[in-house]
Write a protein that holds these residues in place. Structure first.
Motif, PDB file in Angstrom:
ATOM      1  N   UNK A  74      28.073 105.983  65.515  1.00 50.50           N
ATOM      2  CA  UNK A  74      27.802 107.380  65.833  1.00 50.50           C
ATOM      3  C   UNK A  74      28.466 107.733  67.160  1.00 50.50           C
ATOM      4  N   UNK A  75      29.280 108.794  67.154  1.00 57.43           N
ATOM      5  CA  UNK A  75      29.938 109.277  68.361  1.00 57.43           C
ATOM      6  C   UNK A  75      29.090 110.392  68.978  1.00 57.43           C
ATOM      7  N   UNK A  76      29.243 110.597  70.281  1.00 59.69           N
ATOM      8  CA  UNK A  76      28.532 111.661  70.998  1.00 59.69           C
ATOM      9  C   UNK A  76      29.518 112.732  71.434  1.00 59.69           C
ATOM     10  N   UNK A  77      29.096 113.972  71.277  1.00 61.69           N
ATOM     11  CA  UNK A  77      29.917 115.123  71.648  1.00 61.69           C
ATOM     12  C   UNK A  77      29.107 116.053  72.557  1.00 61.69           C
ATOM     13  N   UNK A  78      29.690 116.397  73.706  1.00 59.77           N
ATOM     14  CA  UNK A  78      29.081 117.327  74.651  1.00 59.77           C
ATOM     15  C   UNK A  78      30.019 118.531  74.805  1.00 59.77           C
ATOM     16  N   UNK A  79      29.471 119.729  74.748  1.00 55.48           N
ATOM     17  CA  UNK A  79      30.303 120.932  74.880  1.00 55.48           C
ATOM     18  C   UNK A  79      29.627 121.925  75.809  1.00 55.48           C
ATOM     19  N   UNK A  80      30.456 122.768  76.451  1.00 59.24           N
ATOM     20  CA  UNK A  80      29.935 123.790  77.358  1.00 59.24           C
ATOM     21  C   UNK A  80      31.027 124.817  77.610  1.00 59.24           C
ATOM     22  N   UNK A  81      30.616 125.948  78.198  1.00 62.05           N
ATOM     23  CA  UNK A  81      31.561 127.010  78.569  1.00 62.05           C
ATOM     24  C   UNK A  81      31.267 127.478  79.974  1.00 62.05           C
ATOM     25  N   UNK A  82      32.254 128.109  80.597  1.00 62.23           N
ATOM     26  CA  UNK A  82      32.101 128.662  81.940  1.00 62.23           C
ATOM     27  C   UNK A  82      33.010 129.875  82.067  1.00 62.23           C
ATOM     28  N   UNK A  83      32.537 130.859  82.799  1.00 70.69           N
ATOM     29  CA  UNK A  83      33.332 132.076  82.976  1.00 70.69           C
ATOM     30  C   UNK A  83      33.070 132.656  84.354  1.00 70.69           C
ATOM     31  N   UNK A  84      34.114 133.249  84.955  1.00 68.99           N
ATOM     32  CA  UNK A  84      34.003 133.956  86.227  1.00 68.99           C
ATOM     33  C   UNK A  84      35.129 134.965  86.288  1.00 68.99           C
ATOM     34  N   UNK A  85      35.400 135.488  87.494  1.00 68.25           N
ATOM     35  CA  UNK A  85      36.449 136.497  87.624  1.00 68.25           C
ATOM     36  C   UNK A  85      37.847 135.929  87.394  1.00 68.25           C
ATOM     37  N   UNK A  86      37.976 134.586  87.388  1.00 66.30           N
ATOM     38  CA  UNK A  86      39.268 133.953  87.126  1.00 66.30           C
ATOM     39  C   UNK A  86      39.551 133.798  85.634  1.00 66.30           C
ATOM     40  N   UNK A  87      38.526 133.907  84.816  1.00 63.44           N
ATOM     41  CA  UNK A  87      38.720 133.758  83.373  1.00 63.44           C
ATOM     42  C   UNK A  87      37.590 132.962  82.746  1.00 63.44           C
ATOM     43  N   UNK A  88      37.833 132.515  81.540  1.00 56.43           N
ATOM     44  CA  UNK A  88      36.818 131.765  80.776  1.00 56.43           C
ATOM     45  C   UNK A  88      37.423 130.455  80.308  1.00 56.43           C
ATOM     46  N   UNK A  89      36.623 129.408  80.394  1.00 56.52           N
ATOM     47  CA  UNK A  89      37.084 128.098  79.947  1.00 56.52           C
ATOM     48  C   UNK A  89      36.007 127.377  79.156  1.00 56.52           C
ATOM     49  N   UNK A  90      36.439 126.458  78.306  1.00 50.89           N
ATOM     50  CA  UNK A  90      35.509 125.644  77.531  1.00 50.89           C
ATOM     51  C   UNK A  90      35.856 124.178  77.748  1.00 50.89           C
ATOM     52  N   UNK A  91      34.825 123.344  77.736  1.00 51.97           N
ATOM     53  CA  UNK A  91      35.021 121.917  77.955  1.00 51.97           C
ATOM     54  C   UNK A  91      34.287 121.098  76.918  1.00 51.97           C
TER      55      UNK A  91
END
Length: 229
Positions: A74-91
């Motif tokens: 079984x593999x583990x996956x972690x995900x999240x997002x972040x946004x500010x005045x510079x833009x939006x990113x996902x990790x």
């Protein structure tokens, strides 16, 4: 009906059956119905007539008895997002059963809400895991909305999020098993850092990606310089 009993007991036979009876009459045959054999009789017979063999075949040995643990797949996956005045990113952070880390960061250069960005991160993780050949996956996220909607606990009321749910259900068919787990934000720091990095960084127009390698150093740089000298 037993065929032998039929031939011996029927009074009138014609044709082929009469010829069969005539052919069998030269043998001293007598029909006796089969009786049930009790298990104890068979056991007593085998006990009184043992089979002697010089070579004993060990059919009860376990060839893999030295294996004390089977590796979990079984593999583990972690995900999240972040946004500010510079833009939006996902990790996304994918961890193999052997502890190998696969980080992925993507900057979203289009207008997107926070909830949609969380879905983008979850989809990115599923797509990345599929490319790695993962079959069993444990998905961790700190978005209660996404986790509860993909598991069916909450209904999707937003029409803009419905296509994300359909895409996730399509990707889930590529895996043997996919489970979703909600975890607090403080326990999702690695994926959060990857998403913030993607949001803050500006990628030049002539480049599609910027490689990044994060290493851990346990001593000051001058120590290595002294050792080299």
């Amino acid at each position: 009906m037993d065929p032998i009993k039929y031939l011996f007991e029927k009074s009138v036979l014609n044709g082929r059956m009469s010829r069969w009876t005539l052919m069998l009459s030269e043998f001293d045959l007598k029909y006796v119905p089969l009786k049930a054999i009790k298990g104890k009789v068979v056991a007593d017979f085998l006990a009184d007539n043992p089979v002697e063999e010089t070579d004993i075949i060990d059919t009860w040995s376990f060839p893999d008895e030295d294996i004390v643990r089977v590796e979990d797949d079984v593999w583990d996956l972690y995900f999240d997002e972040a946004s500010d005045n510079m833009g939006c990113g996902i990790g996304v952070l994918i961890i193999s059963p052997r502890g190998e880390h696969v980080p992925v960061s993507i900057k979203l250069d289009f207008a997107v809400t926070n909830n949609a960005a969380e879905y983008e991160a979850c989809l990115l993780g599923l797509q990345s895991a599929n490319k790695l050949g993962v079959m069993k996956l444990m998905v961790h996220g700190d978005s209660s909305l996404v986790i509860n909607q993909v598991t069916g606990s909450w209904k999707i009321k937003s029409s803009s999020l419905a296509p994300y749910q359909a895409k996730i259900e399509e990707l889930e068919k590529l895996f043997e098993e996919v489970r979703y787990v909600y975890l607090p934000r403080e326990e999702n720091q690695f994926a959060d850092a990857l998403s913030k990095l993607a949001a803050l960084i500006n990628i030049p127009n002539h480049m599609d990606s910027m490689p990044l390698c994060v290493e851990r150093r346990t001593s000051p740089a001058y120590v290595n310089a002294v050792d080299d000298a």
